[in-house]
Design a protein around this motif. Structure first.
Motif, PDB file in Angstrom:
ATOM      1  N   UNK A   8       0.876  -1.300  -0.214  1.00 10.46           N
ATOM      2  CA  UNK A   8       0.026  -0.124   0.073  1.00 10.46           C
ATOM      3  C   UNK A   8       0.681   1.290   0.061  1.00 10.46           C
ATOM      4  N   UNK A   9       2.030   1.227  -0.208  1.00  9.97           N
ATOM      5  CA  UNK A   9       2.675   2.446  -0.274  1.00  9.97           C
ATOM      6  C   UNK A   9       3.494   2.595  -1.522  1.00  9.97           C
ATOM      7  N   UNK A  10       3.520   3.952  -2.056  1.00 11.67           N
ATOM      8  CA  UNK A  10       4.176   4.179  -3.513  1.00 11.67           C
ATOM      9  C   UNK A  10       5.248   5.064  -3.422  1.00 11.67           C
ATOM     10  N   UNK A  11       6.326   4.679  -4.156  1.00 15.02           N
ATOM     11  CA  UNK A  11       7.493   5.440  -4.264  1.00 15.02           C
ATOM     12  C   UNK A  11       7.565   5.764  -5.483  1.00 15.02           C
ATOM     13  N   UNK A  12       7.899   7.169  -6.176  1.00 19.22           N
ATOM     14  CA  UNK A  12       7.900   7.618  -7.243  1.00 19.22           C
ATOM     15  C   UNK A  12       9.171   8.163  -7.681  1.00 19.22           C
ATOM     16  N   UNK A  13       9.748   7.873  -8.752  1.00 18.07           N
ATOM     17  CA  UNK A  13      10.815   8.328  -9.340  1.00 18.07           C
ATOM     18  C   UNK A  13      10.889   9.300 -10.599  1.00 18.07           C
ATOM     19  N   UNK A  14      11.155  10.298 -10.500  1.00 18.78           N
ATOM     20  CA  UNK A  14      11.627  10.989 -11.878  1.00 18.78           C
ATOM     21  C   UNK A  14      10.060  11.533 -12.536  1.00 18.78           C
ATOM     22  N   UNK A  15       9.286  12.064 -11.763  1.00 22.13           N
ATOM     23  CA  UNK A  15       7.622  12.329 -12.477  1.00 22.13           C
ATOM     24  C   UNK A  15       8.146  13.758 -13.069  1.00 22.13           C
ATOM     25  N   UNK A  16       8.050  13.729 -14.334  1.00 21.82           N
ATOM     26  CA  UNK A  16       8.747  14.830 -15.292  1.00 21.82           C
ATOM     27  C   UNK A  16       7.512  15.017 -16.467  1.00 21.82           C
ATOM     28  N   UNK A  17       7.808  16.286 -17.148  1.00 21.79           N
ATOM     29  CA  UNK A  17       6.704  16.679 -17.983  1.00 21.79           C
ATOM     30  C   UNK A  17       6.290  15.535 -19.185  1.00 21.79           C
ATOM     31  N   UNK A  30      11.420  16.316 -13.544  1.00 22.66           N
ATOM     32  CA  UNK A  30      10.638  17.085 -12.690  1.00 22.66           C
ATOM     33  C   UNK A  30       9.658  17.983 -13.113  1.00 22.66           C
ATOM     34  N   UNK A  31       8.522  17.831 -13.093  1.00 25.62           N
ATOM     35  CA  UNK A  31       7.280  18.472 -13.348  1.00 25.62           C
ATOM     36  C   UNK A  31       7.048  19.397 -12.010  1.00 25.62           C
ATOM     37  N   UNK A  32       7.652  20.559 -11.999  1.00 23.82           N
ATOM     38  CA  UNK A  32       7.434  21.165 -10.641  1.00 23.82           C
ATOM     39  C   UNK A  32       5.941  21.634  -9.858  1.00 23.82           C
ATOM     40  N   UNK A  33       5.217  22.177 -10.667  1.00 22.79           N
ATOM     41  CA  UNK A  33       4.025  22.479 -10.220  1.00 22.79           C
ATOM     42  C   UNK A  33       2.904  21.301  -9.880  1.00 22.79           C
ATOM     43  N   UNK A  34       2.850  20.277 -10.760  1.00 21.40           N
ATOM     44  CA  UNK A  34       2.325  19.041 -10.318  1.00 21.40           C
ATOM     45  C   UNK A  34       2.720  18.317  -9.083  1.00 21.40           C
ATOM     46  N   UNK A  35       4.011  18.384  -8.882  1.00 24.24           N
ATOM     47  CA  UNK A  35       4.753  17.982  -7.755  1.00 24.24           C
ATOM     48  C   UNK A  35       4.452  18.522  -6.458  1.00 24.24           C
ATOM     49  N   UNK A  36       4.638  19.842  -6.747  1.00 24.81           N
ATOM     50  CA  UNK A  36       4.293  20.940  -5.560  1.00 24.81           C
ATOM     51  C   UNK A  36       2.908  20.592  -4.977  1.00 24.81           C
ATOM     52  N   UNK A  37       2.016  20.585  -6.054  1.00 23.75           N
ATOM     53  CA  UNK A  37       0.535  20.541  -5.900  1.00 23.75           C
ATOM     54  C   UNK A  37       0.382  19.063  -5.069  1.00 23.75           C
ATOM     55  N   UNK A  38       0.992  18.025  -5.522  1.00 29.47           N
ATOM     56  CA  UNK A  38       0.990  16.555  -4.772  1.00 29.47           C
ATOM     57  C   UNK A  38       1.308  16.837  -3.301  1.00 29.47           C
ATOM     58  N   UNK A  39       2.428  17.141  -3.351  1.00 28.52           N
ATOM     59  CA  UNK A  39       3.111  17.444  -1.604  1.00 28.52           C
ATOM     60  C   UNK A  39       2.190  18.036  -0.912  1.00 28.52           C
ATOM     61  N   UNK A  40       1.416  19.153  -1.469  1.00 28.76           N
ATOM     62  CA  UNK A  40       0.589  19.870  -0.614  1.00 28.76           C
ATOM     63  C   UNK A  40      -0.667  19.234  -0.116  1.00 28.76           C
ATOM     64  N   UNK A  41      -1.148  18.433  -1.217  1.00 32.59           N
ATOM     65  CA  UNK A  41      -2.338  17.572  -1.032  1.00 32.59           C
ATOM     66  C   UNK A  41      -2.045  16.576   0.054  1.00 32.59           C
ATOM     67  N   UNK A  42      -0.869  15.844  -0.117  1.00 28.89           N
ATOM     68  CA  UNK A  42      -0.766  14.771   0.727  1.00 28.89           C
ATOM     69  C   UNK A  42       0.240  15.125   1.978  1.00 28.89           C
TER      70      UNK A  42
END
Length: 216
Positions: free
Chosen positions: A18-27, A50-62
């Protein structure tokens, strides 16, 4: 069970219990993967990793999600509004725990594109002492690995180098990555050459959203 999934280009997820590790989520990747990420590893600050805005949004949401990357990545994310306390700078030779997985950092320099193009810091990640993602480099991990994620198309790469990289590391399984700039015939050609000449027992191309059990 451990599951490895491709999300396009250089983006991979590793899931267990149930744990997810993600590497290099880019554009160039399917960024829905970060919506469920418990931890994110970023090799370097290029947009296709590194897709900056989507990654920031995900960190804020989780609120429990954490991210590790080179200092340039951390600076970029904090300036874009990422939660400071959950974005961590790493250098080569460190060990962290990300989404429950032990992770070792290996390597420090992006492969040369051209002398006129600056080379960012590039950190490779050895996950669970078994799965190695080098980012934009051909760093040899220096230890046996079960799965090697191998770049097969880049401005800094020729296929002979990818073949020799597989031969040097000698993984059990090769998963080709970093191929968004290739056509379908181009992917087929890289598969025939790297898969046929690299010498790994298993060459496993994954389509976007396709998964496999690296242990089974």
């Amino acid at each position: 069970m451990t599951t490895i999934t491709s999300w396009g280009h250089a983006c991979i997820s590793v899931d267990r219990d149930g744990r997810r590790l993600v590497i290099d989520p880019g554009t160039f990747s399917d960024l829905t993967v970060v919506d469920d990420a418990d931890a994110i590893l970023v090799t370097h600050d290029h947009a296709d990793h590194l897709a900056t805005d989507p990654v920031v949004a995900a960190l804020r949401a989780r609120p429990g999600a954490q991210l590790w990357g080179p200092e340039s990545v951390v600076t970029q994310l904090r300036e874009a509004g990422a939660p400071t306390e959950r974005v961590h700078a790493v250098t080569t030779g460190e060990v962290v725990t990300a989404a429950g997985f032990p992770v070792r950092t290996i390597g420090h320099e992006h492969q040369l594109i051209h002398p006129d193009v600056p080379r960012p810091e590039n950190i490779g990640y050895l996950v669970d002492e078994a799965f190695f993602h080098p980012g934009d480099a051909l760093t040899e991990p220096g230890v046996p690995v079960r799965v090697l994620f191998v770049p097969v198309a880049a401005p800094w790469l020729k296929l002979a180098e990818a073949i020799d990289y597989v031969r040097a590391v000698q993984p059990r399984v090769v998963v080709p990555i970093h191929d968004a700039i290739l056509s379908e015939p181009g992917r087929g050609l890289s598969d025939r050459l790297v898969g046929g000449l690299g010498g790994a027992p298993v060459y496993h191309r994954l389509g976007v959203g396709e998964s496999f059990d690296p242990v089974g």
